[in-house]
Design an enzyme around this catalytic site. Structure first.
Site, PDB file in Angstrom:
ATOM      1  CG  PHE A 186      -3.956  -1.089  -3.459  1.00 50.96           C
ATOM      2  CD1 PHE A 186      -4.946  -1.203  -4.335  1.00 50.96           C
ATOM      3  CD2 PHE A 186      -3.638  -2.251  -2.800  1.00 50.96           C
ATOM      4  CE1 PHE A 186      -6.018  -2.067  -4.360  1.00 50.96           C
ATOM      5  CE2 PHE A 186      -4.410  -3.505  -2.859  1.00 50.96           C
ATOM      6  CZ  PHE A 186      -5.537  -3.586  -3.494  1.00 50.96           C
ATOM      7  CG  PHE A 217      -1.828  -1.200   1.358  1.00 47.83           C
ATOM      8  CD1 PHE A 217      -3.034  -1.106   0.842  1.00 47.83           C
ATOM      9  CD2 PHE A 217      -1.517  -2.266   2.006  1.00 47.83           C
ATOM     10  CE1 PHE A 217      -4.008  -2.000   1.158  1.00 47.83           C
ATOM     11  CE2 PHE A 217      -2.412  -3.129   2.390  1.00 47.83           C
ATOM     12  CZ  PHE A 217      -3.722  -3.225   1.574  1.00 47.83           C
ATOM     13  CG  ASP A 218       1.056   5.906  -1.765  1.00 44.36           C
ATOM     14  OD1 ASP A 218       2.226   6.152  -1.238  1.00 44.36           O
ATOM     15  OD2 ASP A 218       0.336   6.538  -2.255  1.00 44.36           O
ATOM     16  N   GLY A 219       0.705   5.240   1.125  1.00 45.94           N
ATOM     17  CA  GLY A 219       0.507   5.875   2.394  1.00 45.94           C
ATOM     18  C   GLY A 219      -0.707   7.001   2.040  1.00 45.94           C
TER      19      GLY A 219
END
Length: 332
Positions: free
Chosen positions: A307, A194-196
């Site tokens: 993502f 995951f991106d933040g």
């Protein structure tokens, strides 16, 4: 928000109305409990490589497309970008049932197609050919898939249709755009990266950065170090993975989660870490890239899905064969 490449067409043939046809997969040994299952919805064009078929649909129309599908209904479709993710999800289900045969909190996969069931036999045959555990097939005849996601309690929607993804996000359904690409993934474990900001977290920090610049956003983060960041569109799905991980001992855990964020660790990492702690979300590994390219790191991790809301990061990950899920922000 733009991620399309030259010559790429996202027209999905969506229209108002349309008869919806639902077919249960009776070949499954066990149907999932709809009250307990974690439902993931995928589009046929994300699960399978249907680029040639889609091009035919765009250039020749629905009737020619369906005739082609009928003529080739016994020819399995090629594996698509979401295929390895679904196979890994099935592996997790198998591990859960091996641990507890009465387990109810399992992943359930439903497939959505904007076409008709008449032309969808090839899709069903391909699912059976690959041994995919798809619970049901929803043929929407041009209707917007997002209309049927809430009723199926969908926790994640992966599609090759940009407008369908945006419509789902506007209805607060976690969703991402999956474009056809060459890929390589790990064979063991389910790996999700995951991106933040704007993905796992809300876009509040991105907004400050875009409006006021780097110095202002660093001060903004430091001033709010003890205030949890708002929830992003993929937070709920990450929490679900976190809960599933708790069912396994650390040495037998088949799920690996990663945070790969453009934030720097020194200036903006503390608030992110404290937010995850506040949520009770344990991430296996967190990487604070300080704006560096994510592709090389992701090629080492080899996640089944990554993502991100940034088109540059998506393009960089795709260059390394990483199955990339674009989470568009600001959908109109």
């Amino acid at each position: 928000m733009e991620v399309r490449e030259a010559g790429t067409e996202f027209d999905c043939g969506l229209k108002m109305g349309g008869k919806v046809e639902v077919i249960l997969n009776t070949q499954l040994k066990q149907q999932k409990d709809p009250k307990e299952a974690i439902t993931i919805a995928i589009s046929a064009r994300a699960l399978f490589d249907m680029e040639e078929e889609h091009e035919l649909f765009l250039s020749e129309g629905r009737e020619t497309f369906e005739t082609f599908q009928l003529t080739n209904e016994d020819v399995p479709l090629k594996e698509g970008i979401v295929y390895p993710f679904i196979k890994a999800v099935q592996m997790v289900n198998a591990r859960l049932l091996a641990r507890n045969p009465e387990e109810k909190q399992l992943f359930e996969i439903i497939l959505l197609s904007t076409h008709s069931a008449e032309g969808g036999v090839r899709i069903i045959n391909s699912v059976n050919y690959y041994g995919l555990e798809i619970s049901k097939f929803c043929f929407l005849n041009g209707s917007d898939p997002s209309k049927y996601l809430h009723s199926n309690n969908v926790k994640l929607f992966l599609s090759a249709c940009e407008s369908a993804v945006c419509n789902a996000l506007k209805k607060d359904i976690p969703a991402a755009l999956m474009l056809h690409q060459q890929y390589q993934t790990a064979q063991e474990h389910l790996k999700v990266a995951f991106d933040g900001d704007s993905v796992l977290f809300s876009d509040e920090t991105d907004v400050v950065f875009k409006e006021k610049g780097l110095d202002a956003v660093i001060k903004y983060e430091k001033d709010r170090e003890h205030v949890p960041i708002g929830e992003g569109p993929l937070k709920e799905f990450a929490m679900i993975l976190g809960e599933m991980k708790k069912k396994f001992s650390p040495e037998n855990d088949p799920i690996n989660t990663y945070l790969v964020t453009a934030r720097s660790g020194n200036d903006m990492g503390i608030r992110a870490i404290k937010t995850l702690r506040n949520w009770g979300l344990k991430i296996d590994e967190a990487f604070f890239m300080a704006g560096s390219p994510k592709g090389p790191l992701l090629s080492h991790i080899q996640p089944h899905i990554f993502f991100d809301d940034n088109a540059r990061n998506i393009k960089g990950a795709r260059a390394y064969g990483i199955p990339s899920a674009f989470v568009p922000s600001g959908c109109e």
